[in-house]
Motif scaffolding. Structure first.
Motif: not given
Length: 203
Positions: A86-99
């Motif tokens: 189990v690890e924890n992170y900051e989601a620095a980038v989230f980029h979506s163009v389609q589902p």
């Protein structure tokens, strides 16, 4: 946003049972927690690997969910789980163009970097990696997770089907090499999974 990743290995023959529990009991449990923003489940059926990612609107929300998830995780993953990380992170980038689609492909890369270079890595990913990924046929979504203190990160790219992911390998290998040098990161792991479930609500 912030994420918790759960990386599980076990008997491939028992993976389906674990997937069913994660997609039902696991999802219901997460949805009860304040600040929850969605979850992803990825599988390697041949080797017996699961990667589950839960998304949270704030670090405190993720942290507050730790105890109940820690208590329930073991029973939910039995009898499949042989190892659990189990690890924890900051989601620095989230980029979506389609589902993303169930049955699609997900490639994730583990990286290490000097903690002082975290922002350089994030900016390089935004300016170089995302435009390249957007040009790839079948590309759906990408994300960058970072641990600023330990200098570790994960890059995930999702594709609408396995064929699109496979066709992207050569081009992404060249781009990965160039971006790693520019951002001063070291690639320490590269894996591919099937998308079982991918649903994130950034807002």
């Amino acid at each position: 946003m912030f994420v918790r990743t759960v990386y599980v290995t076990g008997d491939p023959a028992k993976a389906e049972a674990a997937i069913r529990v994660l997609n039902n009991e696991g999802r219901e449990l997460l949805e009860e927690r304040p600040g929850y923003r969605g979850a992803d489940v990825f599988v390697d059926r041949e080797l017996g690997k699961l990667l589950a990612v839960s998304w949270w609107g704030a670090e405190a929300a993720r942290r507050n969910s730790d105890q109940v998830m820690r208590e329930r995780r073991g029973p939910m993953l039995e009898p499949f789980a042989g190892t659990v990380a189990v690890e924890n992170y900051e989601a620095a980038v989230f980029h979506s163009v389609q589902p993303p689609r169930a049955g699609g492909g997900m490639r994730f890369t583990r990286v290490e970097f000097a903690p002082a270079d975290t922002d350089l890595f994030v900016e390089t990913f935004r300016s170089s990696a995302i435009p390249r990924l957007e040009a790839v046929p079948g590309f759906a979504r990408c994300s960058l997770f970072v641990d600023r203190q330990r200098g570790r990160g994960m890059v995930g790219s999702l594709y609408v089907d396995h064929a699109s992911m496979a066709a992207s390998r050569a081009g992404q290998a060249a781009a990965r090499s160039a971006d790693a040098a520019k951002a001063q990161v070291t690639v320490v792991g590269l894996e591919e999974f099937e998308v079982v479930h991918a649903d994130v609500r950034p807002g």
